[in-house]
Design a protein around this motif. Structure first.
Motif, PDB file in Angstrom:
ATOM      1  N   GLU A   1     -19.942   3.628  16.546  1.00 22.85           N
ATOM      2  CA  GLU A   1     -19.028   4.245  17.510  1.00 22.85           C
ATOM      3  C   GLU A   1     -19.094   5.772  17.460  1.00 22.85           C
ATOM      4  O   GLU A   1     -18.087   6.463  17.491  1.00 22.85           O
ATOM      5  CB  GLU A   1     -17.590   3.769  17.271  1.00 22.85           C
ATOM      6  CG  GLU A   1     -17.432   2.266  17.447  1.00 22.85           C
ATOM      7  CD  GLU A   1     -15.995   1.808  17.301  1.00 22.85           C
ATOM      8  OE1 GLU A   1     -15.224   2.499  16.613  1.00 22.85           O
ATOM      9  OE2 GLU A   1     -15.647   0.775  17.872  1.00 22.85           O
ATOM     10  N   ARG A   2     -20.303   6.252  17.416  1.00 23.41           N
ATOM     11  CA  ARG A   2     -20.470   7.709  17.316  1.00 23.41           C
ATOM     12  C   ARG A   2     -20.245   8.413  18.651  1.00 23.41           C
ATOM     13  O   ARG A   2     -19.825   9.560  18.684  1.00 23.41           O
ATOM     14  CB  ARG A   2     -21.873   8.039  16.807  1.00 23.41           C
ATOM     15  CG  ARG A   2     -22.135   7.584  15.384  1.00 23.41           C
ATOM     16  CD  ARG A   2     -23.463   8.118  14.896  1.00 23.41           C
ATOM     17  NE  ARG A   2     -23.698   7.779  13.497  1.00 23.41           N
ATOM     18  CZ  ARG A   2     -24.395   8.529  12.669  1.00 23.41           C
ATOM     19  NH1 ARG A   2     -24.930   9.657  13.101  1.00 23.41           N
ATOM     20  NH2 ARG A   2     -24.584   8.165  11.423  1.00 23.41           N
ATOM     21  N   PHE A   3     -20.554   7.739  19.750  1.00 18.65           N
ATOM     22  CA  PHE A   3     -20.462   8.359  21.072  1.00 18.65           C
ATOM     23  C   PHE A   3     -19.181   7.901  21.764  1.00 18.65           C
ATOM     24  O   PHE A   3     -18.888   6.701  21.821  1.00 18.65           O
ATOM     25  CB  PHE A   3     -21.670   7.978  21.914  1.00 18.65           C
ATOM     26  CG  PHE A   3     -21.655   8.570  23.305  1.00 18.65           C
ATOM     27  CD1 PHE A   3     -21.708   9.943  23.499  1.00 18.65           C
ATOM     28  CD2 PHE A   3     -21.568   7.760  24.416  1.00 18.65           C
ATOM     29  CE1 PHE A   3     -21.690  10.487  24.767  1.00 18.65           C
ATOM     30  CE2 PHE A   3     -21.550   8.291  25.691  1.00 18.65           C
ATOM     31  CZ  PHE A   3     -21.615   9.661  25.876  1.00 18.65           C
ATOM     32  N   GLY A   4     -18.416   8.865  22.280  1.00 15.15           N
ATOM     33  CA  GLY A   4     -17.158   8.535  22.932  1.00 15.15           C
ATOM     34  C   GLY A   4     -17.013   9.207  24.281  1.00 15.15           C
ATOM     35  O   GLY A   4     -17.535  10.301  24.512  1.00 15.15           O
ATOM     36  N   ILE A   5     -16.274   8.530  25.191  1.00 11.98           N
ATOM     37  CA  ILE A   5     -15.991   9.061  26.527  1.00 11.98           C
ATOM     38  C   ILE A   5     -14.516   8.842  26.825  1.00 11.98           C
ATOM     39  O   ILE A   5     -13.959   7.773  26.542  1.00 11.98           O
ATOM     40  CB  ILE A   5     -16.851   8.382  27.615  1.00 11.98           C
ATOM     41  CG1 ILE A   5     -18.316   8.783  27.463  1.00 11.98           C
ATOM     42  CG2 ILE A   5     -16.360   8.748  29.005  1.00 11.98           C
ATOM     43  CD1 ILE A   5     -19.224   8.164  28.493  1.00 11.98           C
TER      44      ILE A   5
END
Length: 792
Positions: A296-300
């Motif tokens: 879950e390193r990339f978030g929006i």
């Protein structure tokens, strides 16, 4: 007797205090590399975790819903990072897990938990990308961004600062920053509520809408007023902050308002809110948050708002659209994020108005606040921004950081100059309208290095930062209508100004600075001394009124002491503000067109902060001195020799008195005195627009026996205030009441929250504040707000 304070004296005072403390305090045994001694008192779990992460030097992030309503018995003794988290989370069903990028997250259950190592990201106790956790009750946070010093715990901050949470904004149904700051007794709005321009007074000095910052960068916030749907925090640093933040572009010195955009949460969120505001305004707000990848390193995070309908001012209508997007990536030893928004608003057939009393020498009763004195006028505003930010950990002790952002503002219509000048106490007078069109383009950046090291038994948190803000501002020559007769209580149809011409570049300003600050920790950081200085350069490239290139140095020194085992912090600071020198626009003056050098505001403050575990008090005393422009009545020449000195006492508090009763508010006393006025004419008079007493108190009560039902109230009080420097015009005191109710429930396994509030319950007509000499703004009409929120 008036005492003057100089930076050298304040610095000497802090150094002497540190030396004296070193000579009388016993040495404290240093903790080993494997374990440290902690003394964390019983407190809400979120607060205890935030304190532990701060002291352990780890970056912790979690969804506050995981800890809502949970208490911790505290932590006393020697612990490693792993054993400390285990002890704090015992019996909670939660576990701390360290990600491969060094960020520790909180999650439910045992699955996926890993052994914790000691990963230090210095200078940002809660992580630069993650705001500090919410305090018990959820209305404010346990810490805030303190300019270049980064995110710090309130109890470790030698300044008066408050950070209002998204939860508080949602529960108050606050749709602009001004409505959020109703909870703060040190803040008052200078323009009429609902006006397209929201300008503030903090500690009796102005902070204009152009002076709001986003993530510490000026020039990027929406112009006029700022919507709240895309914000996670609204942080208020009280007092000037030029060393901490650099010079605000509009020269505000009363404080710094910093806005923190929403970012992706560690748990998925899809939330839809439908709201209604009297008379018939309806809006939809969609909030979506997701994280992607195995770790879950990339978030929006996306927020979108669409609203349209009539407002509480008779026949006025408003249409608005907002979208914002935040994306971030948590790498191994680095972090990167992008934020952007676009905000469009159009107001038709009316605008709040300011009333002038100079011609009648007295202040009559305020009109019904729903009265529309400007039917037919309109305003269009468009704001957009994109910002890139990043951090890189060179070592466990040194982190580089950088941010760069660009913003664009366009406006058209009757934005400013909405004023009526009275001719008699019956409300007769003359008005005019001003049609305007303009733009501003801003490019703002910050680059810095933050590190932690030790010299003997003294710890250091060193920060070096460089900032640059370039703004190009253009406008068309304003077109003013002919004067028309009207009445304050029975308005006539206004005469509208004609169309405007072509826009021309009017200002080309560049603000650059370099700053360095060090926080020295003594006796296991029970004594903290912060010393810093910023060199600021102000350039105005336009030849009209004159080219301009000036430099100023603004220092700061602050002291914080934790003398007992109890969670009490004693603090004092000397800090300066900086404003761009005024340009003389009076064509009658012999020095018409002259641009004065930047002028400095000086503050000295001392206070005490006491954290009772679930309830915190702050009491402070302060003195601010600011230069002002005065005119010689004989020669008509202007100079910057005037002064205004504000001296006051503040008490603020927040938290939970009981598990079901939460309070937020405070009381301020301010004595604002004019000094060195032209010819001494107004010396010792009270400065306009500064009530001696302001008080705010909001409370929430969870109704016993009815799960999910909460009642709330907000009381605002201001004593009388002068509207002119001669102290001939005085607006009477006012007290305003708001009431609210909300009910949270589950429907088909979906969380649903219903909210309703009635603001200005009595529909009280009152003069709220002062914007220009001899003018007053009108308070908000009775307003009903209803909303329904559902989480999918």
């Amino acid at each position: 007797m008036r005492v003057s304070y100089r930076p050298t004296a304040a610095l000497a005072l802090a150094i002497n205090a540190a030396i004296c403390a070193a000579s009388i305090w016993p040495a404290i045994v240093e903790a080993s590399a494997e374990a440290r001694v902690y003394e964390i008192p019983p407190s809400p779990l979120s607060e205890a975790l935030a304190r532990f992460a701060d002291q352990a030097g780890v970056t912790l992030t979690f969804d506050t819903s995981l800890t809502q309503g949970r208490m911790s018995s505290g932590l006393v003794g020697a612990y490693t990072v792993e054993s400390g988290f285990s002890a704090l989370l015992a019996q909670s069903g939660l576990q701390a897990a360290e990600q491969s990028n060094g960020v520790t997250i909180l999650r439910a259950g045992e699955e996926g938990a890993v052994t914790l190592g000691i990963t230090q990201i210095e200078g940002a106790a809660y992580g630069a990308f993650e705001p500090p956790a919410a305090y018990d009750g959820g209305q404010v946070a346990t810490g805030a961004r303190v300019g270049m010093l980064g995110n710090k715990s309130i109890m470790d901050t030698p300044f008066s600062i408050t950070s209002y949470t998204a939860q508080h904004m949602e529960n108050q149904q606050a749709n602009t920053v001004a409505s959020v700051l109703r909870s703060d007794a040190s803040v008052r709005i200078r323009t009429s509520e609902g006006h397209t321009q929201e300008n503030f007074m903090i500690r009796g000095f102005r902070v204009d809408s152009a002076d709001l910052a986003i993530d510490g960068l000026f020039g990027l916030a929406p112009d006029g007023h700022v919507p709240t749907e895309f914000l996670e925090r609204v942080e208020v640093l009280k007092g000037p902050g030029a060393m901490l933040t650099g010079m605000p572009p509009a020269g505000g010195v009363g404080g710094v308002i910093n806005l923190v955009p929403k970012r992706a949460l560690d748990t998925p969120l899809t939330r839809l809110t439908t709201s209604f505001v009297s008379d018939s305004y309806v809006a939809e707000h969609l909030d979506i948050s997701r994280r992607f990848g195995a770790e879950e390193r990339f978030g929006i995070r996306f927020n979108g708002v669409s609203g349209d309908g009539e407002t509480g001012v008779d026949d006025q209508s408003k249409e608005r659209a907002l979208w914002s997007l935040a994306a971030d990536y948590r790498g191994d030893g680095w972090r990167l994020g992008v934020d952007g928004y676009e905000n469009r608003e159009r107001t038709d057939d009316g605008s709040p108005i300011m009333i002038g009393f100079t011609n009648i020498g007295t202040v009559p009763r305020a009109p019904d606040p729903s009265t529309n004195l400007l039917k037919g006028v309109y305003v269009k505003q468009e704001n957009s921004m994109v910002k890139l930010r990043g951090e890189y950990d060179f070592t466990d002790h040194w982190t580089g950081f950088a941010s760069i952002g660009s913003a664009r503002t366009r406006y058209d219509g009757y934005l400013r100059g909405t004023a009526l000048r009275l001719s008699n106490v019956n409300g007769d007078g003359f008005g005019d309208t001003i049609n305007q069109k303009g733009y501003s383009d801003s490019l703002s950046s910050e680059f810095g290095l933050r590190g932690h090291f030790e010299t003997g038994s003294v710890t250091h948190q060193l920060v070096m930062v460089s900032t640059r803000l370039h703004q190009e501002i253009g406008r068309a020559p304003a077109v003013r209508s002919a004067r028309y007769p009207t009445n304050l209580y029975h308005p006539s149809t206004p005469t509208l100004a004609g169309p405007v011409g072509a826009q021309e570049k009017a200002e080309d300003n560049t603000l650059t600075s370099f700053a360095i600050a060090d926080t020295l920790g003594f006796f296991d950081e029970k004594l903290l001394v912060t010393v810093g200085v910023r060199s600021q350069r102000v350039e105005q490239a336009m030849s009209t009124p004159s080219r301009y290139d000036e430099k100023k140095v603004t220092p700061a020194v602050a002291l914080l002491v934790k003398p007992w085992d109890a969670p009490v912090s004693l603090y004092a600071n000397y800090i300066e503000g900086l404003s761009q020198g005024e340009s003389i626009g009076d064509i009658r003056a012999p020095n018409y067109g002259e641009q004065f050098a930047p002028h400095q505001t000086r503050q000295i403050e001392a206070g005490v902060k006491w954290d009772l575990g679930a309830f915190t008090h702050t009491v402070s005393v302060f003195e601010l001195e600011n230069t002002s422009v005065v005119q010689d009545p004989l020669t008509l020449r202007y100079s910057d020799d005037g002064e205004q000195a504000n001296r006051g006492v503040e008490w603020s508090m927040f938290g939970a008195l009981t598990p079901s009763l939460r309070v937020l508010g405070g009381v301020t006393y301010t004595r604002a005195v004019l000094e060195k006025s032209a010819g001494g004419l107004f010396d010792e008079n009270t400065a306009r627009g500064v009530p001696k007493w302001n008080a705010n108190l909001s409370a929430e009560w969870d109704v016993a026996g009815v799960s999910g039902l909460t009642l709330s109230t907000l009381v605002m009080h201001s004593s009388s205030q002068y509207l002119d420097s001669a102290n001939n015009l005085k607006a009477p005191k006012f007290t305003r009441y708001d009431l609210g109710i909300r009910y949270g429930m589950s429907i088909y396994e979906r969380d649903v929250t219903l909210r309703a509030s009635l603001e200005n319950v009595e529909n009280r007509a009152y003069w709220a504040g002062s914007f220009n000499e001899g003018f007053a703004s009108i308070g908000q009409p009775r307003t009903l707000k209803v909303s329904a929120t559902i989480d999918f």
